[in-house]
Scaffold this motif. Sequence first.
Motif, PDB file in Angstrom:
ATOM      1  N   VAL A 166       5.274   5.800  -4.390  1.00 30.65           N
ATOM      2  CA  VAL A 166       5.103   4.383  -4.732  1.00 30.65           C
ATOM      3  C   VAL A 166       6.003   3.518  -3.855  1.00 30.65           C
ATOM      4  N   ASP A 167       7.246   3.953  -3.670  1.00 31.94           N
ATOM      5  CA  ASP A 167       8.183   3.193  -2.848  1.00 31.94           C
ATOM      6  C   ASP A 167       7.684   3.094  -1.410  1.00 31.94           C
ATOM      7  N   ALA A 173       4.574   3.301  -0.379  1.00 30.09           N
ATOM      8  CA  ALA A 173       3.394   2.435  -0.365  1.00 30.09           C
ATOM      9  C   ALA A 173       3.800   0.967  -0.445  1.00 30.09           C
ATOM     10  N   GLN A 174       4.792   0.674  -1.263  1.00 32.88           N
ATOM     11  CA  GLN A 174       5.256  -0.711  -1.385  1.00 32.88           C
ATOM     12  C   GLN A 174       5.831  -1.208  -0.058  1.00 32.88           C
ATOM     13  N   ARG A 182      -1.490  -1.846  -1.906  1.00 34.14           N
ATOM     14  CA  ARG A 182      -1.706  -2.182  -3.308  1.00 34.14           C
ATOM     15  C   ARG A 182      -1.329  -0.987  -4.181  1.00 34.14           C
ATOM     16  N   HIS A 183      -0.638  -1.230  -5.269  1.00 39.52           N
ATOM     17  CA  HIS A 183      -0.228  -0.159  -6.182  1.00 39.52           C
ATOM     18  C   HIS A 183      -1.401   0.253  -7.063  1.00 39.52           C
ATOM     19  N   THR A 184      -1.778   1.527  -7.002  1.00 37.00           N
ATOM     20  CA  THR A 184      -2.878   2.039  -7.827  1.00 37.00           C
ATOM     21  C   THR A 184      -2.436   3.212  -8.699  1.00 37.00           C
ATOM     22  N   SER A 232      -1.638  -3.605 -11.340  1.00 43.24           N
ATOM     23  CA  SER A 232      -1.237  -3.240  -9.997  1.00 43.24           C
ATOM     24  C   SER A 232       0.099  -3.869  -9.627  1.00 43.24           C
ATOM     25  N   THR A 276       4.720  -0.752 -12.504  1.00 40.00           N
ATOM     26  CA  THR A 276       5.325  -0.034 -11.384  1.00 40.00           C
ATOM     27  C   THR A 276       6.630   0.592 -11.838  1.00 40.00           C
ATOM     28  N   ASP A 327       2.887   2.806 -15.283  1.00 43.76           N
ATOM     29  CA  ASP A 327       2.929   3.622 -14.085  1.00 43.76           C
ATOM     30  C   ASP A 327       2.870   5.091 -14.489  1.00 43.76           C
TER      31      ASP A 327
END
Length: 484
Positions: free
Chosen positions: A51-52, A54-55, A60-62, A139, A143, A168
């Motif tokens: 996640v980190d 991707a951020q 986009r957080h999925t 999204s 998180t 999350d």
Amino acid sequence: MIITAMANWRPAPGEMLEWRPTIPDTPGRARAVGVHAVPPSFLQANHVRGVDAAQRRGDRHTGFLGSATEVEGDLDAAALTRAIAVFLARHEGLRTWFSVRDGAVLRHRAPADAALVPVEAGAAATTDSAREAVRDRLSRDATPLSWPPVAIGAIRRHGSFSLYYGADHAFSDGASQVTVIAELADLYRAEVTGTPALDLTGHEGSFLDHVRIEEEVSPSYDLHSPELADWIDVVSRHDGGLPRFPLDLGLAPGETAPMEPVERDLLTAAEADVFEQVCRDAGGSFTSGLFAACALVEHELAGTGRYDGIAVLSTRHRGPFALSQGWFCAFSPVTFPVDDADEFADVLRSATAAYARAKTAASVPIGRVLELLATGGVGGAGLARSPQLLSYLDFRRFPGSGTPADECAVLFTGEGRTANASMWFNRDHRHFYVGAQIPSTPTARRAVRRYHDRLIDLLVSVVRSHHTADPAVRSHDTADVRCA
């Protein structure tokens, strides 16, 4: 409740409310308090790093799970605020969040006075705009990198409201999402009516205790432990990696594609009952029968001489965690031979023995499994890739099953990218069905439909061959998930 694509959730339009932290700088204050003594679990740490990353890329957080239901009566926002406070107080893990520093994942605890309060977030004029507003909210807010790692809200209208909850994945799993909506609805009912909520104290142990238990038991296993035998066998035969979907999905090695949800009805409720009885009469279970059926399908379509699947199993039995919120998952190989002469009864016996071994192997935390396989020279780079997964949930066994909140509930996930066609089998009092997450390619669509078509034929044939009066077979299409 039904697990479905988020696009199939059809909330009526209304005013949007979002429960948000009362203290805007909660993450900063938590960081100042320092690092929590309980580290992340292996699954949490692995997920949070992703996640980190991707951020940082701006993706986009999925990586969230969500659920929603409909509640009759005008929304009492103050009562729901109190219910949410009780809910968060029950589940210690949800009062924490993570940061990533120099590759290390650190847990932090939210300040003791942090709470959630309702905030007006505009109005949605259509069903689609309401759903997409919630999708954007999950999204953005569900998180692991800030507190809270969950997003709770409502869509208010005269006479009813939609209640939604997203978390999350580091803080939730499928079973958590099944129970959370019923729990929130019960706590809200208690606040509105003044009658006691269900007492769940004996079943909602802290996820942090679960992490401690995994840390304690992990060192007791090594590569010579019998629980690792099937892992070593499967990984060795898959070039140091994990099993994939056996049919071509139209992807090059290492390639992924946007995830596309697929849903199919497999059996009616009556047919599922017969199938379970057939399996039990032969010394198996519904779950081992499902593995047997998949093994026969894969042997027929892909020519495999051995079934290699990865089962998603629960670790809630390690403590009083039956109704806790968290990521209580284990993964185990289910492996057994299949040949041309095998009938369903023959394969069922093999599948039952293999599934029993898988449940025993699940006692080893997955982080320890992967560590031993990697350091022992069994696994290679392929251990890092996501495997083909098979999960089975029987919704009838969960508290709240059949309640109004449960009957109207939907459960969905964020939709990222995949290279597999993992299958999530689910059963309730209406039907037995599968939800698959497949790559969005024409080849994958054809292959998965072919697989599911054959699976339906096989399951129905087992039912019919063991029932003197054929049960009514309804059309095997995607179920209607709208709540009347």
